[in-house]
Design a protein around this motif. Sequence first.
Motif, PDB file in Angstrom:
ATOM      1  N   GLN A  37     -43.540  45.860  -5.590  1.00 34.67           N
ATOM      2  CA  GLN A  37     -42.283  45.853  -4.821  1.00 34.67           C
ATOM      3  C   GLN A  37     -41.215  46.727  -5.480  1.00 34.67           C
ATOM      4  O   GLN A  37     -40.456  47.393  -4.796  1.00 34.67           O
ATOM      5  CB  GLN A  37     -41.793  44.412  -4.663  1.00 34.67           C
ATOM      6  CG  GLN A  37     -42.651  43.610  -3.723  1.00 34.67           C
ATOM      7  CD  GLN A  37     -42.332  42.130  -3.716  1.00 34.67           C
ATOM      8  OE1 GLN A  37     -41.691  41.603  -4.615  1.00 34.67           O
ATOM      9  NE2 GLN A  37     -42.812  41.429  -2.681  1.00 34.67           N
ATOM     10  N   GLN A  38     -41.192  46.750  -6.809  1.00 35.80           N
ATOM     11  CA  GLN A  38     -40.246  47.612  -7.515  1.00 35.80           C
ATOM     12  C   GLN A  38     -40.559  49.080  -7.253  1.00 35.80           C
ATOM     13  O   GLN A  38     -39.668  49.883  -7.034  1.00 35.80           O
ATOM     14  CB  GLN A  38     -40.256  47.323  -9.007  1.00 35.80           C
ATOM     15  CG  GLN A  38     -39.599  46.029  -9.387  1.00 35.80           C
ATOM     16  CD  GLN A  38     -39.721  45.719 -10.859  1.00 35.80           C
ATOM     17  OE1 GLN A  38     -40.557  46.282 -11.571  1.00 35.80           O
ATOM     18  NE2 GLN A  38     -38.891  44.794 -11.329  1.00 35.80           N
TER      19      GLN A  38
ATOM     20  N   ALA B  82     -39.515  49.907  -3.696  1.00 35.73           N
ATOM     21  CA  ALA B  82     -38.047  49.975  -3.547  1.00 35.73           C
ATOM     22  C   ALA B  82     -37.491  51.265  -4.137  1.00 35.73           C
ATOM     23  O   ALA B  82     -36.491  51.784  -3.649  1.00 35.73           O
ATOM     24  CB  ALA B  82     -37.408  48.764  -4.225  1.00 35.73           C
ATOM     25  N   GLY B  83     -38.162  51.810  -5.153  1.00 37.22           N
ATOM     26  CA  GLY B  83     -37.691  53.030  -5.798  1.00 37.22           C
ATOM     27  C   GLY B  83     -38.078  54.296  -5.055  1.00 37.22           C
ATOM     28  O   GLY B  83     -37.532  55.361  -5.303  1.00 37.22           O
TER      29      GLY B  83
ATOM     30  N   ALA C  69     -44.707  41.867  -7.936  1.00 36.73           N
ATOM     31  CA  ALA C  69     -43.340  42.242  -8.310  1.00 36.73           C
ATOM     32  C   ALA C  69     -43.278  43.714  -8.709  1.00 36.73           C
ATOM     33  O   ALA C  69     -42.356  44.440  -8.304  1.00 36.73           O
ATOM     34  CB  ALA C  69     -42.850  41.352  -9.444  1.00 36.73           C
ATOM     35  N   ALA C  70     -44.253  44.181  -9.462  1.00 39.11           N
ATOM     36  CA  ALA C  70     -44.295  45.584  -9.872  1.00 39.11           C
ATOM     37  C   ALA C  70     -44.464  46.497  -8.650  1.00 39.11           C
ATOM     38  O   ALA C  70     -43.816  47.548  -8.561  1.00 39.11           O
ATOM     39  CB  ALA C  70     -45.422  45.812 -10.878  1.00 39.11           C
TER      40      ALA C  70
END
Length: 183
Positions: free
Chosen positions: A177-178, A181-182, A174-175
């Motif tokens: 992917q964040q 995405a940024g 999850a980290a």
Amino acid sequence: MVTHVGPEAPGDERGALLSFIAEQRGGIRRALLGLTAEQASSRPSASELPLAGLLKHVAEVEQGWIARAKGEPPAVHRDESNWHECFVLVGDETVESQLASYEKVAAETEAFIRAVPSLDDTFELPATSWNPKDEHLSMRWLCLHLIRETARHAGHADIIRESLDGRTAFELVAAEQQVAAGS
């Protein structure tokens, strides 16, 4: 990093096997996300193995198996006298250099398995202390063995990582992917 392997294209057994190997490699890599060199080389659990050592080991093992299948010697000769060095970084080795080496090994594995005429083709495994008899193994067996070997160590890496900072593979994905995405 692959976190889920979907169904293979009809008739693409090689692709399916290679995808499962890639998924397990991702587990090893994920365990190292966001760690310092000191953390990656530490031993926070009952195991004597650090994450950096597991990374080095799986890369060496995969390269060695592919070399043997090609009829070549492994890039690094290991025996009882230096076996312990495949589980720790030595000299100028770093997590980054081992990750780069693992990427190269992965690409060589993919190219080799894609190029063999048949997964039924065999290679002779010479007798060693851990394989006491000469055996002929298929390319399919080789892929399945790499999946098993890497998966075992990926699970081990999950436990070591969680022992370091309490983060699980799902949190690390999850980290990641964040971050992606940024950017």
